[in-house]
Design an enzyme around this catalytic site. Structure first.
Site, PDB file in Angstrom:
ATOM      1  N   GLN A 133       9.281  21.328  98.039  1.00 35.71           N
ATOM      2  CA  GLN A 133       9.576  22.396  99.123  1.00 35.71           C
ATOM      3  C   GLN A 133       9.175  23.440  98.543  1.00 35.71           C
ATOM      4  O   GLN A 133       9.244  23.897  97.519  1.00 35.71           O
ATOM      5  CB  GLN A 133      11.059  22.335  99.271  1.00 35.71           C
ATOM      6  CG  GLN A 133      11.641  23.054 100.609  1.00 35.71           C
ATOM      7  CD  GLN A 133      13.186  23.257 100.854  1.00 35.71           C
ATOM      8  OE1 GLN A 133      13.898  23.127  99.904  1.00 35.71           O
ATOM      9  NE2 GLN A 133      13.498  23.432 101.932  1.00 35.71           N
ATOM     10  N   GLU A 263      17.848  19.190  97.804  1.00 38.23           N
ATOM     11  CA  GLU A 263      18.685  18.303  98.420  1.00 38.23           C
ATOM     12  C   GLU A 263      18.029  16.857  98.798  1.00 38.23           C
ATOM     13  O   GLU A 263      17.972  16.290  99.962  1.00 38.23           O
ATOM     14  CB  GLU A 263      18.823  18.824 100.124  1.00 38.23           C
ATOM     15  CG  GLU A 263      17.788  19.347 100.934  1.00 38.23           C
ATOM     16  CD  GLU A 263      17.410  20.772 100.778  1.00 38.23           C
ATOM     17  OE1 GLU A 263      16.479  21.201 101.685  1.00 38.23           O
ATOM     18  OE2 GLU A 263      17.483  21.221  99.778  1.00 38.23           O
ATOM     19  N   ASN A 264      17.011  16.407  98.086  1.00 35.83           N
ATOM     20  CA  ASN A 264      16.275  15.313  98.014  1.00 35.83           C
ATOM     21  C   ASN A 264      17.435  14.179  98.462  1.00 35.83           C
ATOM     22  O   ASN A 264      18.404  13.849  97.809  1.00 35.83           O
ATOM     23  CB  ASN A 264      15.563  14.746  96.929  1.00 35.83           C
ATOM     24  CG  ASN A 264      14.831  15.971  96.207  1.00 35.83           C
ATOM     25  OD1 ASN A 264      13.899  16.455  97.001  1.00 35.83           O
ATOM     26  ND2 ASN A 264      14.946  16.211  95.206  1.00 35.83           N
ATOM     27  N   HIS A 287      26.871  22.661  99.322  1.00 38.24           N
ATOM     28  CA  HIS A 287      25.756  23.100 100.182  1.00 38.24           C
ATOM     29  C   HIS A 287      24.354  21.889  99.979  1.00 38.24           C
ATOM     30  O   HIS A 287      24.177  21.710 101.157  1.00 38.24           O
ATOM     31  CB  HIS A 287      25.045  24.453  99.465  1.00 38.24           C
ATOM     32  CG  HIS A 287      23.777  24.822 100.030  1.00 38.24           C
ATOM     33  ND1 HIS A 287      23.841  25.976 100.940  1.00 38.24           N
ATOM     34  CD2 HIS A 287      22.471  24.727  99.869  1.00 38.24           C
ATOM     35  CE1 HIS A 287      22.707  26.014 101.295  1.00 38.24           C
ATOM     36  NE2 HIS A 287      21.779  25.313 100.875  1.00 38.24           N
ATOM     37  N   GLU A 288      24.253  21.175  98.991  1.00 39.28           N
ATOM     38  CA  GLU A 288      23.190  20.221  99.149  1.00 39.28           C
ATOM     39  C   GLU A 288      23.689  19.140  99.834  1.00 39.28           C
ATOM     40  O   GLU A 288      22.815  18.443 100.390  1.00 39.28           O
ATOM     41  CB  GLU A 288      23.045  19.997  97.549  1.00 39.28           C
ATOM     42  CG  GLU A 288      22.468  20.989  96.716  1.00 39.28           C
ATOM     43  CD  GLU A 288      21.402  21.935  97.213  1.00 39.28           C
ATOM     44  OE1 GLU A 288      20.490  21.235  97.994  1.00 39.28           O
ATOM     45  OE2 GLU A 288      21.418  22.980  96.835  1.00 39.28           O
ATOM     46  N   HIS A 291      23.132  19.347 103.555  1.00 37.59           N
ATOM     47  CA  HIS A 291      21.741  19.151 104.042  1.00 37.59           C
ATOM     48  C   HIS A 291      21.589  17.777 104.417  1.00 37.59           C
ATOM     49  O   HIS A 291      20.561  17.446 104.996  1.00 37.59           O
ATOM     50  CB  HIS A 291      20.842  19.533 102.651  1.00 37.59           C
ATOM     51  CG  HIS A 291      20.253  20.993 102.478  1.00 37.59           C
ATOM     52  ND1 HIS A 291      19.662  21.558 103.538  1.00 37.59           N
ATOM     53  CD2 HIS A 291      20.467  21.941 101.683  1.00 37.59           C
ATOM     54  CE1 HIS A 291      19.482  22.875 103.350  1.00 37.59           C
ATOM     55  NE2 HIS A 291      19.732  23.101 101.966  1.00 37.59           N
ATOM     56  N   GLU A 310      18.479  26.079 106.489  1.00 38.19           N
ATOM     57  CA  GLU A 310      19.609  26.772 105.646  1.00 38.19           C
ATOM     58  C   GLU A 310      20.571  27.570 106.278  1.00 38.19           C
ATOM     59  O   GLU A 310      21.607  27.257 105.504  1.00 38.19           O
ATOM     60  CB  GLU A 310      18.502  27.902 104.870  1.00 38.19           C
ATOM     61  CG  GLU A 310      17.454  26.933 103.908  1.00 38.19           C
ATOM     62  CD  GLU A 310      18.018  26.036 102.861  1.00 38.19           C
ATOM     63  OE1 GLU A 310      19.388  25.984 102.478  1.00 38.19           O
ATOM     64  OE2 GLU A 310      17.169  25.258 102.216  1.00 38.19           O
ATOM     65  N   ASP A 363       5.411  29.181 100.281  1.00 35.78           N
ATOM     66  CA  ASP A 363       5.626  28.870  98.842  1.00 35.78           C
ATOM     67  C   ASP A 363       6.346  30.380  98.277  1.00 35.78           C
ATOM     68  O   ASP A 363       6.719  30.398  97.135  1.00 35.78           O
ATOM     69  CB  ASP A 363       4.870  28.400  97.912  1.00 35.78           C
ATOM     70  CG  ASP A 363       4.493  27.080  98.353  1.00 35.78           C
ATOM     71  OD1 ASP A 363       5.754  26.342  98.322  1.00 35.78           O
ATOM     72  OD2 ASP A 363       3.387  26.378  98.317  1.00 35.78           O
ATOM     73  N   TYR A 371      19.252  32.165 105.569  1.00 36.89           N
ATOM     74  CA  TYR A 371      20.552  31.341 104.899  1.00 36.89           C
ATOM     75  C   TYR A 371      21.913  32.291 105.599  1.00 36.89           C
ATOM     76  O   TYR A 371      22.843  31.511 106.179  1.00 36.89           O
ATOM     77  CB  TYR A 371      20.689  31.389 103.278  1.00 36.89           C
ATOM     78  CG  TYR A 371      19.684  30.704 102.671  1.00 36.89           C
ATOM     79  CD1 TYR A 371      20.031  29.684 101.864  1.00 36.89           C
ATOM     80  CD2 TYR A 371      18.273  31.154 102.608  1.00 36.89           C
ATOM     81  CE1 TYR A 371      19.165  28.690 101.397  1.00 36.89           C
ATOM     82  CE2 TYR A 371      17.556  30.300 101.698  1.00 36.89           C
ATOM     83  CZ  TYR A 371      17.988  29.138 101.120  1.00 36.89           C
ATOM     84  OH  TYR A 371      17.001  28.443 100.451  1.00 36.89           O
TER      85      TYR A 371
END
Length: 595
Positions: A133, A263-264, A287-288, A291, A310, A363, A371
């Site tokens: 990401q 969050e994969n 949080h993750e 997602h 987010e 990036d 957020y």
């Protein structure tokens, strides 16, 4: 009718013509050459009549061969390199529905991949992990690297036999004798959510559908720290519907991992900095986990729409926190988030404080604006229409757009049509335009009361009016109160006072990254860090011990604000940089002025 893909300014792909539906990877991890090599097989759908070209994103990939399903070579061409987007790989596929690309990554330019030497890991063995990401998947996989493009995938990965491979997919729980691992991800995901980790790993189950992978010396601590994960999943499901990814496991990475978590799907990647030993930082897991609905299930269409990922996730995270730990705890989280937002607004250019962004290079990483401003906007909607109505709307939203992408205009239209009109609320009453396409924080933003922070303020006042630090009433404080305490200390506080509180409460030696960051920011900005050797050493240790980008960025920015601090930042960074992931390197290079 099939929805058209939005135009993504950060991808060469043309998915409205030919789109990838399934990806099969066959890769070998060469730890000596720092190279992933093998093939990517793409199953295609032709969405436009007469479309004969497949366009993939790449970044310094060594493309060795391109063929159809029958093995016959297909014509292909790499375009000019763009410093943000890389190079388009254009393949003349004709009417073919399967293409095989043989390739290898570049040892220096595969920016998603970090290869760690034995001395950089807890186990003393080599390790690699990917962080794709937002647009780094193209540095290790030729792909349609847009969050709007989703595909299922499977993979065969070959690694040294003393290491274990895991992916954002269905995973093994035991090591393979021959170092060959096979994976399947049956749910379609965007390329940035394809992830690989390889290391000396062990697995511990912590719930009926959750567990943790980590190096042997870390795995027991991690299993204890994340013991509430199953309860979090249940809380999330009560709010917004079933968890749709099978298992929710976590991989604890070495300290160079640049994020708190990633969050994969099926396998959240986690920084070891959350292993505080007291479960004080496990809101990161909330949080993750969130997602899994906002971001993974309904995905931002482009990175300019990242607030739909987010902002929703921060809101959802705090709702999980409230279910788990109560409203008083959550009010502290909300107050700290508002502080973060106010600081970000002061530091960013006005255009960069809109919710709908205009990113040149994703990036570079978004600030806390999408957020915290995104979450605050959702809190405003909740307060305006009522929690029950808003929860029903969100659950329907996740069901309606599951495994699809969402852009800002489409969401705002859906919000108005499916919620606001039914609640007799207009976008003008909410000041929607000011929130989404305006700078800063609109005047109708919610505010949050916190008795716990009121008690912090009382003790800060006592300290500043002469009460010794040892006599402050802090026995029952949690980490969020300590962060608030440090942030409340004035920058011009005398060095004697800062030395007193540090000696009493051990801020310089804190193992809690939130507290340590707040303290080092204050110590640098006040100048105390340059006068106290123990703090200077803590500063160096902090910046070299881990590479979590959000936190090291804060400290480097404080250092870079003065000539003296910048010189010290460059000294430390010269030692620390080799251990950082490229995500962190790119960020800190700009702060310290590294060419």
């Amino acid at each position: 009718m099939t929805r058209a893909f939005p135009v993504d300014p950060h991808s060469y792909a043309r998915p409205n013509e030919v789109v990838v539906q399934h990806l099969s990877l066959d890769l070998t991890a060469d730890f000596e050459e720092h190279r992933l090599a093998g093939s990517a097989t793409f199953d295609l759908e032709h969405r436009s009549a007469g479309a004969t070209e497949l366009v993939l994103d790449t970044w310094h990939l060594d493309i060795r061969n391109v063929a159809g399903a029958d093995g016959a070579a297909l014509p292909w061409e790499l375009g000019e390199h763009d410093p943000v987007l890389g190079r388009p790989l254009t393949i003349q596929v004709g009417a073919a529905d399967r293409v095989v690309v043989s390739y290898a990554t570049d040892p220096e330019e595969a920016r998603a991949v970090q290869w760690l030497e034995p001395q950089q890991t807890a186990s003393g063995k080599q390790f690699l992990f990917t962080q794709s990401q937002p647009i780094l998947a193209r540095t290790w996989i030729p792909c349609q690297d847009s969050p709007a493009v989703r595909a299922t995938y499977d993979a065969t990965v070959r690694v040294p036999s003393d290491l274990m491979a895991v992916m954002s997919a269905e995973n093994p729980v035991e090591r393979s004798a021959d170092g060959v691992y096979r994976f399947a991800m049956p749910q379609p995901v965007p390329a940035y959510l394809i992830a690989l980790g390889v290391g000396d790993l062990e697995f511990r189950e912590i719930g009926s559908r959750s567990g943790v992978y980590a190096e042997p010396s870390v795995v027991e601590d991690a299993a204890w720290e994340f013991a509430d994960t199953e309860r979090m999943i249940e809380a999330a499901e009560r709010l917004y519907g079933p968890y749709r990814w099978g298992r929710y496991d976590m991989l604890v990475l070495p300290p160079s991992f640049p994020y708190g978590g990633m969050e994969n799907p099926r396998l959240t990647f986690v920084t070891p900095t959350v292993l505080a030993g007291d479960r004080s930082l496990v809101t990161l897991i909330a949080h993750e986990l969130a997602h899994s609905w906002s971001g993974n299930l309904v995905t931002n269409a482009t990175w300019n729409d990242v607030w739909l990922n987010e902002g929703f996730t921060v809101y959802f995270e705090t709702r999980i926190d409230e279910e788990m730990y109560g409203a008083a705890y959550t009010s502290m989280i909300l107050r700290l988030g508002l502080q973060e937002l106010e600081r970000a607004v002061e530091q960013e250019k006005p255009r960069d404080t809109w919710l709908e962004l205009d990113l040149t290079d994703p990036d570079d990483g978004p600030s806390k604006i999408p957020y915290e401003k995104g979450s605050l906007f959702l809190r405003l909607i909740e307060e305006t229409v009522g929690r029950e109505r808003f929860d029903a709307f969100l659950r329907t939203y996740f069901d309606t757009f599951a495994f699809e992408s969402m852009d800002t205009p489409t969401f705002l239209g859906y919000l108005d049509r499916e919620l606001l009109r039914h609640a007799s609320v207009t976008p003008e009453q909410l000041q929607v335009e000011a929130w989404v396409h305006g700078p800063g924080v609109p005047e109708n933003a919610p505010h949050f009361e916190s008795d716990a922070f009121d008690r912090v303020d009382e003790q800060v006042t006592r300290l500043l009016t002469g009460t010794p630090a040892a006599d402050l009433r802090t026995d029952d404080w949690v980490s969020q109160q300590w962060v608030a305490f440090v942030r409340a200390l004035p920058v011009d506080a005398p060095a004697t006072l800062l030395a007193e509180v540090d000696g009493q409460f051990g801020f310089s030696g804190s193992g809690n990254i939130e507290v340590a960051t707040a303290w080092l920011e204050l110590a640098v900005e006040s100048g105390y860090a340059f006068a106290a050797p123990v703090v200077d050493q803590a500063l160096s240790d902090f910046l070299t011990r881990h590479g979590r980008a959000l936190y090291i960025r804060k400290v480097y920015e404080k250092l870079a604000a003065t000539d003296r601090g910048l010189a010290r930042a460059r000294e430390i960074y010269a030692q620390a940089r080799p251990g950082y992931h490229s995500v962190s390197q790119v960020t800190i290079d700009k702060i310290v002025g590294r060419p």
